[in-house]
Design an enzyme around this catalytic site. Structure first.
Site, PDB file in Angstrom:
ATOM      1  N   CYS A 181     -13.929   1.397   7.533  1.00 52.44           N
ATOM      2  CA  CYS A 181     -12.969   0.643   6.727  1.00 52.44           C
ATOM      3  C   CYS A 181     -12.898   1.180   5.305  1.00 52.44           C
ATOM      4  O   CYS A 181     -13.923   1.547   4.720  1.00 52.44           O
ATOM      5  CB  CYS A 181     -13.366  -0.826   6.687  1.00 52.44           C
ATOM      6  SG  CYS A 181     -13.511  -1.585   8.318  1.00 52.44           S
ATOM      7  N   SER A 182     -11.706   1.202   4.732  1.00 48.66           N
ATOM      8  CA  SER A 182     -11.555   1.670   3.357  1.00 48.66           C
ATOM      9  C   SER A 182     -12.180   0.665   2.399  1.00 48.66           C
ATOM     10  O   SER A 182     -12.135  -0.538   2.638  1.00 48.66           O
ATOM     11  CB  SER A 182     -10.078   1.868   3.018  1.00 48.66           C
ATOM     12  OG  SER A 182      -9.372   0.652   3.129  1.00 48.66           O
ATOM     13  N   CYS A 213       0.811  -1.223   0.000  1.00 48.01           N
ATOM     14  CA  CYS A 213       0.000   0.000   0.000  1.00 48.01           C
ATOM     15  C   CYS A 213       0.843   1.273   0.000  1.00 48.01           C
ATOM     16  O   CYS A 213       0.315   2.368  -0.201  1.00 48.01           O
ATOM     17  CB  CYS A 213      -0.937   0.013   1.202  1.00 48.01           C
ATOM     18  SG  CYS A 213      -2.117  -1.339   1.226  1.00 48.01           S
ATOM     19  N   HIS A 225      -9.209   3.666  -1.876  1.00 50.96           N
ATOM     20  CA  HIS A 225      -7.863   3.138  -1.634  1.00 50.96           C
ATOM     21  C   HIS A 225      -7.404   2.226  -2.775  1.00 50.96           C
ATOM     22  O   HIS A 225      -7.214   1.029  -2.582  1.00 50.96           O
ATOM     23  CB  HIS A 225      -7.869   2.393  -0.301  1.00 50.96           C
ATOM     24  CG  HIS A 225      -6.555   1.856   0.147  1.00 50.96           C
ATOM     25  ND1 HIS A 225      -5.334   2.364  -0.292  1.00 50.96           N
ATOM     26  CD2 HIS A 225      -6.238   0.827   1.001  1.00 50.96           C
ATOM     27  CE1 HIS A 225      -4.353   1.687   0.275  1.00 50.96           C
ATOM     28  NE2 HIS A 225      -4.868   0.749   1.049  1.00 50.96           N
TER      29      HIS A 225
END
Length: 412
Positions: free
Chosen positions: A231-232, A86, A357
């Site tokens: 949460c993404s 990430c 994301h």
């Protein structure tokens, strides 16, 4: 050492972009960044292409950047593929900064793009399964679950639907923080509500629906203490940054009044530490190095973008960055200190939870937001008087923390 500047930024909308592919997302982001800088693609001397999941999703395991960039006419220059989980986007930025500092080029591109959403949910969530030691995953899972000893998840607080294994990781981090500092689920919900409120003003955000704290708490559970809005999401998208030396700006007639200086770009890998040795978290170490390089401290920061793959991630990272004391991330967030208009606004873009994301683009999208803030071009989400900005972007897992952490400091 020569100063390096961000002279152009570009970003696609983030979301479930079923009509887009890697090539089109790359083209859109890079074209926007070049237009923002006021230069043609022919001015680029080197490019770093960030992508983490195309091999898994499409079996394109090699030469991803060469293929994506050639499709828009960028060729002959060095193109380097960057995969750092990430943190891939910020790692690409770091390499671009350093090649300019080394005098090997005057204009560099960092670009990240991902196509992560799929109707095949097993394939989609499986994209994250190799971001830790796959040879020892059972032992890793056991150790992570032990982090939150003393915090027992209430019945019915775990989803029966598929979700990323990293939500279990963040849940373990959450329960450790709760057990150590008394952080409350409501404080975690306050972070999520704040970020969803911020995203309403971001036209490129995946979600633009405001939530109250109570609505976040009442939402479907993922894994305790996390609910869905904390949460993404899984996202598609692209982001690009053009960097230049002073000589490069002069040669290509780039407007210096909109250039943003890179004061520090640090990449830090993790280390073995005790679970409560929070002061030596890999991000905390990276932040100390970055502040030293930039010649500034946490109190000087006007605005921050941090890696809130979950709302708990934001609490942990603002503590690691020194924006509040250890254990104070939850209370500070609940008091509104990180909200637009607060002491130090965090994730005015909406953050990963709401903006989205797409892994390889995430770190560069943070820079996109901070450059807009420092240029006073962020519109309704503008942080008044922003002069210094910090971005934190983490990736993968090793031991009890991220495998890699990147910290970037930008200034007018």
């Amino acid at each position: 050492m020569e100063d390096i500047y961000v002279v152009g930024v570009g970003m696609t909308p983030f979301g479930r972009l079923l009509d887009k592919d890697i090539k089109s997302l790359t083209r859109e982001a890079v074209s926007a960044a070049l237009a923002d800088a006021g230069i043609e693609a022919s001015a680029l001397e080197v490019a770093y292409f960030s992508n983490a999941t195309q091999g898994h999703m499409e079996a394109q395991h090699m030469v991803r950047g060469q293929i994506a960039l050639r499709s828009m006419g960028i060729e002959q220059i060095p193109i380097v593929n960057v995969e750092n989980a990430c943190a891939s986007g910020s790692s690409a930025l770091n390499l671009a900064v350093n090649v300019l500092k080394a005098g090997e080029a005057d204009i560099a591109l960092a670009v990240g793009a991902e196509k992560m959403f799929s109707k095949d949910r097993e394939l989609m969530f499986g994209a994250f399964d190799s971001a830790w030691d796959v040879c020892d995953k059972d032992e890793i899972s056991k150790n992570l679950m032990a982090l939150g000893e003393g915090i027992v998840p209430p019945p019915g607080t775990t989803s029966d639907k598929p979700y990323s294994v990293f939500m279990d990781v963040y849940a373990a981090f959450s329960r450790l923080h709760m057990a150590t500092f008394g952080t409350a689920q409501r404080q975690i919900a306050a972070v999520a509500a704040k970020n969803h409120q911020h995203s309403v003003e971001n036209p490129l955000s995946q979600y633009r629906v405001p939530y109250t704290i109570d609505e976040v708490l009442a939402a479907p559970p993922i894994t305790y203490p996390l609910t869905l809005p904390m949460c993404s999401p899984v996202s598609d998208g692209g982001a690009a940054v053009v960097l230049a030396t002073a000589a490069g700006m002069k040669r290509h007639g780039i407007d210096p009044s909109r250039a943003i200086r890179v004061l520090a770009s640090v990449v830090q890998t993790g280390s073995d530490r005790e679970k409560t040795d929070f002061e030596n978290h890999c991000t905390a170490r990276a932040a100390r190095r970055a502040y030293e390089k930039a010649g500034v401290g946490p109190a000087d920061i006007s605005v921050a973008e941090v890696h809130d793959a979950t709302a708990m991630g934001e609490i942990i990272q603002i503590e690691n960055l020194g924006l509040c004391a250890l254990g104070e991330g939850g209370p500070a967030s609940e008091r509104g200190e990180t909200t637009l208009g607060g002491r130090v606004p965090v994730n005015p873009s909406g953050g990963l939870e709401s903006k989205g994301h797409p892994v390889g683009a995430t770190g560069l999208a943070q820079v996109y937001e901070l450059v807009a803030q420092l240029r006073n071009e962020a519109g309704a989400r503008q942080v008044e008087g922003a002069r210094l900005a910090i971005a934190e972007n983490g990736g993968g897992l090793q031991g009890i923390e991220e495998a890699v952490a990147c910290v970037t400091i930008l200034g007018k």
